[in-house]
Design a protein around this motif. Structure first.
Motif, PDB file in Angstrom:
ATOM      1  N   ARG A   7     -28.679  38.219  27.450  1.00 12.87           N
ATOM      2  CA  ARG A   7     -28.385  39.323  26.538  1.00 12.87           C
ATOM      3  C   ARG A   7     -29.637  40.176  26.381  1.00 12.87           C
ATOM      4  O   ARG A   7     -30.356  40.068  25.384  1.00 12.87           O
ATOM      5  CB  ARG A   7     -27.902  38.801  25.178  1.00 12.87           C
ATOM      6  CG  ARG A   7     -26.534  38.125  25.248  1.00 12.87           C
ATOM      7  CD  ARG A   7     -25.989  37.802  23.870  1.00 12.87           C
ATOM      8  NE  ARG A   7     -24.669  37.251  23.944  1.00 12.87           N
ATOM      9  CZ  ARG A   7     -23.553  37.975  24.002  1.00 12.87           C
ATOM     10  NH1 ARG A   7     -23.629  39.280  24.004  1.00 12.87           N
ATOM     11  NH2 ARG A   7     -22.376  37.383  24.072  1.00 12.87           N
ATOM     12  N   PRO A   8     -29.928  41.008  27.383  1.00 13.85           N
ATOM     13  CA  PRO A   8     -31.144  41.811  27.305  1.00 13.85           C
ATOM     14  C   PRO A   8     -31.107  42.742  26.108  1.00 13.85           C
ATOM     15  O   PRO A   8     -30.134  43.477  25.910  1.00 13.85           O
ATOM     16  CB  PRO A   8     -31.149  42.591  28.627  1.00 13.85           C
ATOM     17  CG  PRO A   8     -29.727  42.568  29.094  1.00 13.85           C
ATOM     18  CD  PRO A   8     -29.131  41.293  28.577  1.00 13.85           C
ATOM     19  N   THR A   9     -32.124  42.662  25.284  1.00 11.39           N
ATOM     20  CA  THR A   9     -32.148  43.468  24.077  1.00 11.39           C
ATOM     21  C   THR A   9     -32.717  44.839  24.365  1.00 11.39           C
ATOM     22  O   THR A   9     -33.562  45.017  25.238  1.00 11.39           O
ATOM     23  CB  THR A   9     -32.997  42.787  22.988  1.00 11.39           C
ATOM     24  OG1 THR A   9     -34.310  42.564  23.513  1.00 11.39           O
ATOM     25  CG2 THR A   9     -32.387  41.458  22.584  1.00 11.39           C
ATOM     26  N   GLU A  10     -32.247  45.797  23.617  1.00  6.19           N
ATOM     27  CA  GLU A  10     -32.796  47.137  23.719  1.00  6.19           C
ATOM     28  C   GLU A  10     -34.079  47.186  22.910  1.00  6.19           C
ATOM     29  O   GLU A  10     -34.122  46.782  21.756  1.00  6.19           O
ATOM     30  CB  GLU A  10     -31.795  48.158  23.174  1.00  6.19           C
ATOM     31  CG  GLU A  10     -32.289  49.589  23.286  1.00  6.19           C
ATOM     32  CD  GLU A  10     -31.263  50.574  22.771  1.00  6.19           C
ATOM     33  OE1 GLU A  10     -31.455  51.775  22.997  1.00  6.19           O
ATOM     34  OE2 GLU A  10     -30.288  50.146  22.141  1.00  6.19           O
ATOM     35  N   TYR A 285     -23.002  52.332  36.496  1.00  8.70           N
ATOM     36  CA  TYR A 285     -23.697  51.476  37.465  1.00  8.70           C
ATOM     37  C   TYR A 285     -23.261  50.026  37.289  1.00  8.70           C
ATOM     38  O   TYR A 285     -22.978  49.315  38.264  1.00  8.70           O
ATOM     39  CB  TYR A 285     -25.207  51.555  37.275  1.00  8.70           C
ATOM     40  CG  TYR A 285     -25.859  52.870  37.609  1.00  8.70           C
ATOM     41  CD1 TYR A 285     -25.328  53.716  38.582  1.00  8.70           C
ATOM     42  CD2 TYR A 285     -27.022  53.270  36.965  1.00  8.70           C
ATOM     43  CE1 TYR A 285     -25.935  54.921  38.884  1.00  8.70           C
ATOM     44  CE2 TYR A 285     -27.647  54.468  37.270  1.00  8.70           C
ATOM     45  CZ  TYR A 285     -27.100  55.290  38.222  1.00  8.70           C
ATOM     46  OH  TYR A 285     -27.715  56.472  38.522  1.00  8.70           O
ATOM     47  N   ARG A 286     -23.236  49.586  36.041  1.00 14.89           N
ATOM     48  CA  ARG A 286     -22.842  48.203  35.772  1.00 14.89           C
ATOM     49  C   ARG A 286     -21.425  47.928  36.284  1.00 14.89           C
ATOM     50  O   ARG A 286     -21.163  46.885  36.890  1.00 14.89           O
ATOM     51  CB  ARG A 286     -22.925  47.915  34.274  1.00 14.89           C
ATOM     52  CG  ARG A 286     -22.506  46.492  33.908  1.00 14.89           C
ATOM     53  CD  ARG A 286     -22.372  46.308  32.402  1.00 14.89           C
ATOM     54  NE  ARG A 286     -21.996  44.936  32.095  1.00 14.89           N
ATOM     55  CZ  ARG A 286     -20.753  44.477  32.127  1.00 14.89           C
ATOM     56  NH1 ARG A 286     -19.743  45.295  32.456  1.00 14.89           N
ATOM     57  NH2 ARG A 286     -20.503  43.206  31.843  1.00 14.89           N
ATOM     58  N   PRO A 325     -24.912  41.185  32.640  1.00 19.08           N
ATOM     59  CA  PRO A 325     -24.630  40.693  31.292  1.00 19.08           C
ATOM     60  C   PRO A 325     -23.773  41.685  30.519  1.00 19.08           C
ATOM     61  O   PRO A 325     -23.601  42.836  30.935  1.00 19.08           O
ATOM     62  CB  PRO A 325     -26.029  40.573  30.666  1.00 19.08           C
ATOM     63  CG  PRO A 325     -26.865  41.521  31.446  1.00 19.08           C
ATOM     64  CD  PRO A 325     -26.325  41.546  32.831  1.00 19.08           C
ATOM     65  N   PRO A 326     -23.196  41.247  29.394  1.00 18.60           N
ATOM     66  CA  PRO A 326     -22.400  42.172  28.587  1.00 18.60           C
ATOM     67  C   PRO A 326     -23.261  43.303  28.039  1.00 18.60           C
ATOM     68  O   PRO A 326     -24.443  43.102  27.733  1.00 18.60           O
ATOM     69  CB  PRO A 326     -21.878  41.288  27.441  1.00 18.60           C
ATOM     70  CG  PRO A 326     -22.053  39.884  27.911  1.00 18.60           C
ATOM     71  CD  PRO A 326     -23.225  39.882  28.827  1.00 18.60           C
ATOM     72  N   LEU A 327     -22.664  44.453  27.914  1.00 15.50           N
ATOM     73  CA  LEU A 327     -23.359  45.590  27.302  1.00 15.50           C
ATOM     74  C   LEU A 327     -23.489  45.372  25.794  1.00 15.50           C
ATOM     75  O   LEU A 327     -22.656  44.697  25.184  1.00 15.50           O
ATOM     76  CB  LEU A 327     -22.593  46.887  27.563  1.00 15.50           C
ATOM     77  CG  LEU A 327     -22.711  47.448  28.979  1.00 15.50           C
ATOM     78  CD1 LEU A 327     -21.539  48.361  29.276  1.00 15.50           C
ATOM     79  CD2 LEU A 327     -24.030  48.180  29.142  1.00 15.50           C
TER      80      LEU A 327
END
Length: 336
Positions: A7-10, A285-286, A325-327
């Motif tokens: 879950r890459p964080t912004e 893109y995703r 991963p999920p957006l």
């Protein structure tokens, strides 16, 4: 390298201008799994988004490959950026969908241009050096170049030696040495080895901002003869444009990466492995990548349309591609 955070964080970045040397500490990021290899990330951070066009700095090792499993990164996509691989010890096999197969080895730079879209894998091979240690860096492509076709470059820079120091220039120019590797904005990338107590005065381009990423040891960083700031192991020092001399004084045996470039001047949206210009573009893109792989992670056949799509297929690699991963539940915001 891919960003394997599930879950890459912004990261909302708020640049702190007005200081001569800004120190940015690392954050630890595990690259997935119980035997995960950890990386230390200094860019992007809450303090800063970019240094020149450098937009992502991961630094890892030394790791015992027998304990961590080394680098095991199946096919994954990139857009709008160049990846720069630099090793201190170890070796990694690179394969990409443009047909390139190469080894990443110490003292030699591999630069992959993702451009409009590419997929690649990075894996430690059995029987190689048991210790893996290096840096994976990303460069954002300017708007006029971000749809360029994917490509790959390799260069082995010769060391420049002085009394108690050594420099390898892998991108751009420094101390009269120029790398032949093509970039789409002016950049500097160099490795420096400095013995304890040695002071190195480097003439630098005053239009550049610079980053000093300390791998081992510690170094006092000063600009134009002004007061120096101590930068400890794994931390990043930022210096703004306007300086003509960068002073590095090693307080112990030190290895560092010197990175630089003129301020990028464009806002980007960076999420997972994509660099775009809007939320909608990154979402598209995703989706294109997800459409290329099935739910179990396998490539949808080996048809010509998949091979000729935005991301292509990594030939000779039989690992399951990495799903995106999920957006996040909010619009992705730009950073500059």
């Amino acid at each position: 390298m891919t960003n394997l955070e599930t879950r890459p964080t912004e990261v909302v970045c708020e640049g702190k201008e007005g200081t001569e040397v800004q120190i940015i500490g690392p954050r630890d990021v595990p690259l997935g799994g119980p035997r995960a290899m950890n990386v230390r990330r200094t860019l992007p951070s809450r303090e800063r988004s970019l240094i020149g066009a450098w937009c992502f700095l991961d630094h890892y090792g030394p790791d015992n490959v027998a304990e961590t499993g080394g680098m095991v990164v199946p096919p994954h996509p990139h857009t709008g950026l160049q990846t720069v691989s630099w090793l201190f010890t170890g070796e990694i096999e690179h394969r990409d969908s443009a047909g390139n197969v190469a080894m990443v080895v110490p003292g030699e730079v591999n630069l992959m241009t993702g451009g409009r879209g590419i997929s690649h894998s990075e894996n430690t091979l059995e029987g190689g050096n048991p210790v893996l240690h290096g840096a994976q860096l990303w460069v954002a492509l300017p708007d006029e170049a971000r749809d360029t076709p994917p490509m790959f470059a390799h260069h082995k820079p010769e060391p420049i030696k002085g009394t108690g120091w050594q420099v390898r220039v892998f991108l751009g120019s420094l101390l009269g040495e120029t790398s032949p590797v093509e970039t789409f904005t002016p950049l500097l990338g160099a490795e420096l080895l400095i013995q304890p107590g040695v002071i190195v005065e480097l003439p630098v381009d005053p239009t550049y901002e610079h980053g000093v990423l300390v791998d081992t040891g510690s170094v006092a960083v000063g600009v134009d003869g002004h007061h120096a700031s101590l930068v400890k192991k794994d931390s990043l020092a930022y210096t703004p444009p306007g300086s003509e001399t960068l002073t590095l004084e090693a307080t112990e045996k030190t290895r560092l990466l010197l990175l630089g470039g003129p301020p990028f001047g464009e806002s980007i949206v960076m999420w997972w492995n994509f660099v775009g210009r809007s939320h909608e573009e990154v979402v598209a893109y995703r989706q294109e990548w997800q459409d290329q792989i099935t739910r179990d992670g396998k490539v949808v056949g080996d048809s010509q349309d998949v091979r000729n799509g935005r991301f292509g297929v990594v030939a000779g690699n039989h690992q399951r591609p990495i799903p995106a991963p999920p957006l996040p539940n909010a619009r992705l915001r730009s950073r500059s």
